[in-house]
Design a protein around this motif. Structure first.
Motif, PDB file in Angstrom:
ATOM      1  N   UNK A 319       0.818  -1.213   0.000  1.00 17.94           N
ATOM      2  CA  UNK A 319       0.000   0.000   0.000  1.00 17.94           C
ATOM      3  C   UNK A 319       0.846   1.255   0.000  1.00 17.94           C
ATOM      4  N   UNK A 320       1.907   1.249   0.795  1.00 19.77           N
ATOM      5  CA  UNK A 320       2.802   2.408   0.848  1.00 19.77           C
ATOM      6  C   UNK A 320       3.461   2.650  -0.500  1.00 19.77           C
ATOM      7  N   UNK A 321       3.889   1.569  -1.154  1.00 15.04           N
ATOM      8  CA  UNK A 321       4.545   1.708  -2.456  1.00 15.04           C
ATOM      9  C   UNK A 321       3.607   2.306  -3.494  1.00 15.04           C
ATOM     10  N   UNK A 322       2.343   1.900  -3.477  1.00 14.44           N
ATOM     11  CA  UNK A 322       1.383   2.447  -4.441  1.00 14.44           C
ATOM     12  C   UNK A 322       1.159   3.931  -4.177  1.00 14.44           C
ATOM     13  N   UNK A 323       0.912   4.295  -2.910  1.00 12.90           N
ATOM     14  CA  UNK A 323       0.658   5.694  -2.580  1.00 12.90           C
ATOM     15  C   UNK A 323       1.844   6.584  -2.893  1.00 12.90           C
ATOM     16  N   UNK A 324       3.022   6.187  -2.412  1.00 13.40           N
ATOM     17  CA  UNK A 324       4.221   6.989  -2.675  1.00 13.40           C
ATOM     18  C   UNK A 324       4.576   6.962  -4.154  1.00 13.40           C
ATOM     19  N   UNK A 325       4.335   5.817  -4.816  1.00 13.27           N
ATOM     20  CA  UNK A 325       4.631   5.729  -6.247  1.00 13.27           C
ATOM     21  C   UNK A 325       3.825   6.717  -7.058  1.00 13.27           C
ATOM     22  N   UNK A 326       2.562   6.900  -6.701  1.00 12.04           N
ATOM     23  CA  UNK A 326       1.750   7.909  -7.384  1.00 12.04           C
ATOM     24  C   UNK A 326       2.334   9.304  -7.177  1.00 12.04           C
ATOM     25  N   UNK A 327       2.874   9.546  -5.971  1.00 11.17           N
ATOM     26  CA  UNK A 327       3.533  10.820  -5.722  1.00 11.17           C
ATOM     27  C   UNK A 327       4.741  11.015  -6.608  1.00 11.17           C
ATOM     28  N   UNK A 328       5.530   9.953  -6.792  1.00 10.86           N
ATOM     29  CA  UNK A 328       6.705  10.034  -7.669  1.00 10.86           C
ATOM     30  C   UNK A 328       6.282  10.307  -9.113  1.00 10.86           C
ATOM     31  N   UNK A 329       5.228   9.632  -9.551  1.00 10.97           N
ATOM     32  CA  UNK A 329       4.748   9.854 -10.921  1.00 10.97           C
ATOM     33  C   UNK A 329       4.328  11.306 -11.105  1.00 10.97           C
ATOM     34  N   UNK A 330       3.550  11.821 -10.148  1.00  9.20           N
ATOM     35  CA  UNK A 330       3.104  13.207 -10.240  1.00  9.20           C
ATOM     36  C   UNK A 330       4.274  14.173 -10.237  1.00  9.20           C
ATOM     37  N   UNK A 331       5.279  13.894  -9.405  1.00  9.61           N
ATOM     38  CA  UNK A 331       6.446  14.772  -9.348  1.00  9.61           C
ATOM     39  C   UNK A 331       7.194  14.772 -10.666  1.00  9.61           C
ATOM     40  N   UNK A 332       7.363  13.583 -11.256  1.00 14.77           N
ATOM     41  CA  UNK A 332       8.126  13.485 -12.496  1.00 14.77           C
ATOM     42  C   UNK A 332       7.400  14.116 -13.673  1.00 14.77           C
ATOM     43  N   UNK A 333       6.086  13.992 -13.705  1.00 10.94           N
ATOM     44  CA  UNK A 333       5.326  14.464 -14.866  1.00 10.94           C
ATOM     45  C   UNK A 333       4.869  15.908 -14.707  1.00 10.94           C
ATOM     46  N   UNK A 334       4.449  16.276 -13.501  1.00  7.25           N
ATOM     47  CA  UNK A 334       3.809  17.572 -13.305  1.00  7.25           C
ATOM     48  C   UNK A 334       4.640  18.578 -12.515  1.00  7.25           C
TER      49      UNK A 334
END
Length: 693
Positions: A319-334
């Motif tokens: 669960x932590x990996x999914x939540x933090x992973x979405x944060x990484x995606x948002x940081x990289x793209x946006x």
């Protein structure tokens, strides 16, 4: 028993337990639904609202189905918490700020939210065609907004603007922080009831709600309250999962990890804050690899957990990996330019994350061998002493260290000059390199009081000693790790411009609520200690009553100087008047430095008119006249109306007769460096407009 069982009315404790995790589930559901839509350019109310409601509803069903008694509270205590939360929300809504003119972060968040609420996509469109095409003299960026070839990229992570965008759709962007603040009060009170009992939920909620940094961040569009809701909501959900036991626990644990991990989508610092959750997941996995392991934190009511602690650890990690992973995606793209700006902080943070991950993997791998290690007899006392020593170190820090930073980048020099100006206003020695971070513990004392810090330190020392001695109070393992880690790292390097109340926001996501939770637990421990020493009920009552007063009054006294004074009121009306003065089909050129920094995105986002600054030399406030006239001609050739904005009429007279379109006189937050803020300062802003003949 299911929450929907019609044969029995829910207990007051269960009501409080549910109400205190629903805010985190709602925020998490909204972010999970909104981020993919924003990435696809479909963040529109007709799509986002039903999808967000569906996802949040699914999370609530998963988390609350067959929830046992996880919080101990009476009807009066639950009602008291609701009253404090409602009072907090109404009070802060009535006194909310109106920061729309971009000077510091709140207006950046507000303009970010306005753009995505209106357009549903990023980056911000530069609309070059409205200026007759690309031109080297055009600068589409401004404070908080980076000009890039693909468009204008807002500063910050997208989580808070997505939440505030919902407020914009409902017509309440500027009061949405007050709603979030009220929800945060519920979350903190719910954790207090779970960890210390319902009798402490109301005073904890009240002490939290009246603290000046909480008032400050509950009145303006910032990220800290949203981060708090997710982090402490995750803690509450994990506590409930451990207590629930049974078949559904791994799913609940995974949900707790997901909610906490989404804090990375809200703040870059969220990555640091969730590291204790990563370590705790590794601990559970390690515990599952040893014989006779039981899930840390399972209460007496919890029963056995199917699959054991190892399964819980893997679920939490997933669960932590999914939540933090979405944060990484948002940081990289946006938010890539923002990450580049923070690279000096982000790169070391990533290194720390890698180190924690490595240690977690090694600990899990070596768990059977480590389980055979005999703990030294002195370890519990040494652990407690270390807690006290760390806090004493922060207390004496101002006498042994002065934290400074020599400017290297352009941003460093801006901070350097800002600190110099603020030092002059405060009557202090002039040294722009002085960051005042050595006073960080005293910031905490300003806002919650010396007794709270002492009791929190006592509580942390007692809990550490218990855990190291025989594993008692294991339900505190993750909360204490989260509070301790984030408090130490935040106080060591707050990494923020050190004027107050501005710098106080660093304390909001974890430090203040965490120390208050510990302080009230410490008060309960002192009261119980008195009982065990033979003191009667009357004496115990006096201890509790005096203790509550000592934990409530200091923070309230600090807050009283500014609690009833709204800041930056009138900005919305002033901006709307300016927008009304801009003619149809206008292309707006901002031809003065301060006006360009503050209003470029305001004109583009609020007024709906294409806008750009005209580039100027670094040491000047206005651009070359030749560049301005060339751009005016290009705008006309594109079939649009050129409009010029500046701060003073004399900066426009060469192009046409100036007319004042914004005249704001209001109040702003104080900028205090060595004492708690106790008042407000004046703020003025003017904008003049010219329509070239």
């Amino acid at each position: 028993m299911a929450l929907t069982d019609p044969s029995r009315r829910p207990s007051a404790g269960r009501v409080l337990a549910v109400l205190s995790v629903v805010p985190a589930l709602l925020v998490a559901g909204w972010l999970l639904a909104g981020l993919p839509l924003l990435l696809l350019g479909w963040f529109r109310p007709l799509v986002a609202v039903p999808l967000g409601i569906a996802v949040a509803g699914a999370l609530c069903v998963a988390a609350l189905r067959r929830l046992p008694e996880t919080a101990d509270a009476t009807g009066w205590q639950t009602g008291g918490v609701l009253a404090v939360a409602l009072g907090s929300g109404v009070f802060n809504a009535l006194l909310h700020s109106e920061q729309l003119i971009v000077r510091r972060d709140p207006a950046t968040y507000a303009q970010y939210a306005i753009w995505i609420a209106e357009h549903g996509s990023l980056p911000v469109d530069r609309q070059e065609a409205a200026f007759g095409g690309a031109d080297p003299a055009l600068d589409f960026g401004s404070v908080g907004f980076y000009d890039r070839p693909e468009g204008v990229v807002p500063q910050f992570m997208p989580g808070p603007p997505m939440v505030f965008a919902a407020g914009e759709w409902l017509g309440g962007l500027l009061v949405s922080p007050a709603v979030l603040g009220a929800l945060a009060v519920l979350v903190v009170a719910g954790v207090a009831a779970r960890m210390g009992g319902g009798r402490w939920a109301v005073p904890t909620a009240l002490a939290f709600a009246v603290s000046l940094p909480v008032l400050y961040t509950s009145r303006t569009t910032l990220s800290e309250i949203t981060s708090l809701i997710l982090l402490f909501g995750g803690v509450a959900l994990l506590h409930d999962a451990h207590t629930a036991g049974g078949r559904g626990s791994p799913g609940r644990v995974a949900l707790a990890g997901l909610v906490a991990g989404l804090a990375v989508l809200v703040r870059v610092d969220g990555l640091r804050d969730v590291l204790p959750v990563l370590a705790y997941a590794g601990f559970l996995i390690a515990l599952g690899r040893t014989r006779g392991g039981a899930p840390a934190g399972a209460g007496a009511r919890g029963g056995a957990v199917r699959g054991g602690p190892g399964r819980l650890g893997l679920a939490l990690l997933g669960g932590l990996a999914v939540g933090a992973g979405l944060g990484f995606v948002a940081a990289a793209v946006l938010a890539r330019p923002y990450l580049s700006y923070l690279s000096r902080s982000v790169v070391p943070l990533l290194a720390v994350c890698a180190a924690v991950l490595l240690l977690t993997v090694l600990g899990a791998a070596l768990a059977p061998r480590l389980a055979r290690w005999r703990r030294p007899a002195f370890l519990p006392a040494a652990g407690a002493a270390a807690v006290v020593a760390v806090m004493l170190g922060f207390a004496v820090r101002p006498w042994v260290q002065q934290v400074t930073r020599q400017p290297v980048t352009e941003e460093d020099w801006l901070t350097y000059r800002f600190i110099e100006v603020t030092q002059r206003d405060n009557g202090l020695p002039i040294d722009g390199s002085h960051l005042y971070f050595e006073n960080s513990l005293y910031w905490v004392i300003w806002y919650i009081g010396f007794p709270a810090v002492v009791l929190a330190t006592l509580a942390a020392a007692v809990l550490v000693r218990r855990m190291l001695r025989d594993g008692a109070s294991a339900e505190w393992l993750l909360p204490l790790a989260l509070i301790g880690w984030t408090t130490v790292t935040t106080l060591l390097r707050p990494e923020i411009t050190p004027d107050h109340p501005w710098a106080s926001r660093r304390l909001v996501p974890v430090v203040l609520p965490g120390l208050l939770l510990l302080a009230f637990w410490g008060l309960a421990w002192v009261r119980d200690k008195a009982r065990r020493l033979g003191y009667g009920r009357r004496a115990q009552g006096w201890i509790a009553g005096v203790g509550v007063v000592l934990l409530l009054v200091p923070g309230a006294i600090t807050s009283i100087g500014t609690a009833f004074t709204p800041v930056e009121r009138g900005e919305r009306a002033a901006v709307e008047a300016m927008c009304a003065a801009i003619p149809p089909r206008a292309s707006v050129l901002l031809v003065e430095r301060v006006t360009g920094d503050r209003f470029t995105q305001v004109v583009r986002g609020v007024c709906g008119a294409p806008s750009a600054q005209v580039r100027r030399a670094e040491s000047t406030d206005t651009p070359p006249e030749a560049d301005v006239r060339r751009l005016i001609a290009k705008i006309r050739a594109a079939g649009r109306v050129p409009v010029l904005l500046a701060a003073q009429p004399g900066q426009l007279t060469a192009y046409g007769p100036p007319r004042q379109v914004l005249a704001l006189r209001t109040r702003q937050d104080e900028r205090s460096l060595v004492k708690p803020p106790d008042g407000v300062w004046s703020l003025s802003a003017t904008v003049w407009m010219a329509l070239p003949a």
